[in-house]
Design a protein around this motif. Structure first.
Motif, mmCIF file in Angstrom:
data_model
loop_
_atom_site.group_PDB
_atom_site.id
_atom_site.type_symbol
_atom_site.label_atom_id
_atom_site.label_comp_id
_atom_site.label_asym_id
_atom_site.label_seq_id
_atom_site.Cartn_x
_atom_site.Cartn_y
_atom_site.Cartn_z
ATOM 1 N N MET A 143 1.054 -1.131 0.024
ATOM 2 C CA MET A 143 0.056 0.043 -0.049
ATOM 3 C C MET A 143 0.773 1.310 -0.052
ATOM 4 N N ASN A 144 0.583 2.139 -0.878
ATOM 5 C CA ASN A 144 1.466 3.530 -1.143
ATOM 6 C C ASN A 144 0.792 4.319 -0.146
ATOM 7 N N ALA A 145 1.554 5.272 0.034
ATOM 8 C CA ALA A 145 0.917 6.471 1.039
ATOM 9 C C ALA A 145 -0.082 7.193 0.788
ATOM 10 N N GLU A 146 -0.452 7.577 -0.784
ATOM 11 C CA GLU A 146 -1.490 7.955 -1.262
ATOM 12 C C GLU A 146 -2.847 7.284 -1.025
ATOM 13 N N LYS A 147 -2.506 6.020 -1.338
ATOM 14 C CA LYS A 147 -3.818 5.333 -1.108
ATOM 15 C C LYS A 147 -4.294 4.881 0.308
ATOM 16 N N ARG A 148 -3.160 5.060 1.211
ATOM 17 C CA ARG A 148 -3.626 4.947 2.643
ATOM 18 C C ARG A 148 -4.172 6.146 3.084
ATOM 19 N N ASP A 149 -3.569 7.398 2.907
ATOM 20 C CA ASP A 149 -4.155 8.561 3.361
ATOM 21 C C ASP A 149 -5.701 8.650 2.653
ATOM 22 N N LYS A 150 -6.025 8.444 1.280
ATOM 23 C CA LYS A 150 -7.283 8.323 0.856
ATOM 24 C C LYS A 150 -8.049 7.386 1.764
ATOM 25 N N ILE A 151 -7.905 6.295 2.136
ATOM 26 C CA ILE A 151 -8.676 5.558 3.005
ATOM 27 C C ILE A 151 -8.946 6.165 4.198
ATOM 28 N N ILE A 152 -7.834 6.705 4.867
ATOM 29 C CA ILE A 152 -8.158 7.228 6.253
ATOM 30 C C ILE A 152 -9.079 8.469 5.982
ATOM 31 N N LYS A 153 -9.082 9.195 4.928
ATOM 32 C CA LYS A 153 -9.879 10.340 5.021
ATOM 33 C C LYS A 153 -11.366 10.014 4.596
ATOM 34 N N PHE A 154 -11.428 8.804 3.911
ATOM 35 C CA PHE A 154 -12.863 8.304 3.832
ATOM 36 C C PHE A 154 -13.343 7.917 5.093
ATOM 37 N N ILE A 155 -12.508 7.122 5.932
ATOM 38 C CA ILE A 155 -13.046 6.551 7.278
ATOM 39 C C ILE A 155 -13.481 7.630 7.941
ATOM 40 N N PHE A 156 -12.588 8.759 8.099
ATOM 41 C CA PHE A 156 -13.039 9.880 9.033
ATOM 42 C C PHE A 156 -14.381 10.445 8.660
ATOM 43 N N LYS A 157 -14.463 10.805 7.229
ATOM 44 C CA LYS A 157 -15.663 11.509 6.572
ATOM 45 C C LYS A 157 -16.939 10.528 6.871
ATOM 46 N N GLN A 158 -16.774 9.255 6.918
ATOM 47 C CA GLN A 158 -17.815 8.611 7.313
ATOM 48 C C GLN A 158 -18.067 8.766 8.882
ATOM 49 N N GLN A 159 -17.037 8.517 9.551
ATOM 50 C CA GLN A 159 -17.236 8.738 11.152
ATOM 51 C C GLN A 159 -18.210 9.989 11.334
ATOM 52 N N ARG A 160 -17.701 10.979 10.801
ATOM 53 C CA ARG A 160 -18.371 12.230 11.004
ATOM 54 C C ARG A 160 -19.871 12.207 10.630
ATOM 55 N N LYS A 161 -20.227 11.423 9.631
ATOM 56 C CA LYS A 161 -21.551 11.396 9.210
ATOM 57 C C LYS A 161 -22.283 10.412 10.168
ATOM 58 N N LEU A 162 -21.879 9.421 10.705
ATOM 59 C CA LEU A 162 -22.662 8.492 11.666
ATOM 60 C C LEU A 162 -22.635 9.262 12.955
ATOM 61 N N ARG A 163 -21.674 10.257 13.255
ATOM 62 C CA ARG A 163 -21.823 11.010 14.608
ATOM 63 C C ARG A 163 -23.059 11.767 14.450
ATOM 64 N N LYS A 164 -23.120 12.427 13.181
ATOM 65 C CA LYS A 164 -24.227 13.452 13.163
ATOM 66 C C LYS A 164 -25.585 12.847 12.998
ATOM 67 N N LYS A 165 -25.583 11.479 12.712
ATOM 68 C CA LYS A 165 -26.737 10.645 12.814
ATOM 69 C C LYS A 165 -27.107 10.048 14.066
ATOM 70 N N GLY A 166 -26.177 10.208 15.037
ATOM 71 C CA GLY A 166 -26.160 9.724 16.241
ATOM 72 C C GLY A 166 -26.156 8.358 16.215
ATOM 73 N N LEU A 167 -25.352 7.534 15.215
ATOM 74 C CA LEU A 167 -25.143 6.141 15.279
ATOM 75 C C LEU A 167 -23.841 5.561 15.948
ATOM 76 N N ILE A 168 -23.082 6.610 16.161
ATOM 77 C CA ILE A 168 -21.743 6.093 16.914
ATOM 78 C C ILE A 168 -21.743 7.390 18.035
#
Length: 215
Positions: free
Chosen positions: A190-215
């Motif tokens: 895994m190169n750094a660009e792909k890993r950073d893209k996945i991490i950004k995706f995770i944090f974005k989804q985490q924020r969405k779930l928090r707003k919905k009160g799911l986590i």
């Protein structure tokens, strides 16, 4: 090593690792290169930490990952609130990928791997991820993989377009009505660009779930 520019921000929730246990706390101020944190508590009880005690501070910077540094307690007070003044004693370290935050998340996955049959070159399957981190993911599958199998994965989400390779670390039976097995996959090559893209995706989804009160 991470750069010291990856410092936590005032107001950040942090974890204090002291005597092999972790406690939630918050960074409330930074004064003359020292960090003022709320004294950790457990079940409503203060955790007494004496001056000159050493501990670790762990925190997340969104879209970048988890970080850690060692510190020593320089001052402590209980008026008006229990707080500790700590001093960083080494460089900030980015926590290894196996310790990245793992987010429970249902995401469609297209999985393919080389077939062991002579008449079929490749086996492709539509699967589902049930958690994802910067170091790997858990998937639901109907194929009985062996530990060590190498698979190619495409995450089928509109907000991320990425192909990754992984290795099967575990395979367990599941009671899911649509899938027979749960597999743990670790990313590799895994190169750094792909890993950073996945991490950004995770944090974005985490924020969405928090707003919905799911986590």
């Amino acid at each position: 090593m991470a750069k010291d520019s990856y410092l936590p921000s005032i107001g950040n929730i942090i974890q204090v690792r002291y005597r092999d246990k972790e406690y939630s706390s918050r960074l409330i101020d930074i004064v003359d290169d020292r960090f003022i944190i709320l004294g950790p508590m457990e079940k409503g009880t203060f955790i007494p930490i004496a001056k000159n005690s050493k501990m670790k501070i762990i925190y997340i910077i969104e879209e970048k990952g988890r970080f850690l540094f060692d510190c020593v307690v320089k001052e402590r007070s209980k008026d008006p609130v229990y707080k500790l003044e700590v001093e960083k004693i080494n460089e900030i370290v980015r926590i290894q990928e196996r310790e990245y935050y793992r987010l429970p998340l249902k995401v469609p996955i297209k999985k393919s791997h080389s077939s062991k049959r002579e008449d079929i070159d490749e086996i492709t399957e539509e699967c589902e991820a049930d958690d994802i981190s910067g170091g790997g993911l858990g998937i639901l599958t109907n194929y009985k993989h062996n530990v060590g199998d190498v698979v190619d994965l495409k995450i089928l989400d509109n907000e991320i377009d990425i192909d990754v390779s992984g290795k099967v670390l575990r395979l367990d039976s599941t009671k899911n009505s649509n899938y027979k097995y749960s597999a743990g996959i670790a990313f590799f090559d895994m190169n750094a660009e792909k890993r950073d893209k996945i991490i950004k995706f995770i944090f974005k989804q985490q924020r969405k779930l928090r707003k919905k009160g799911l986590i």
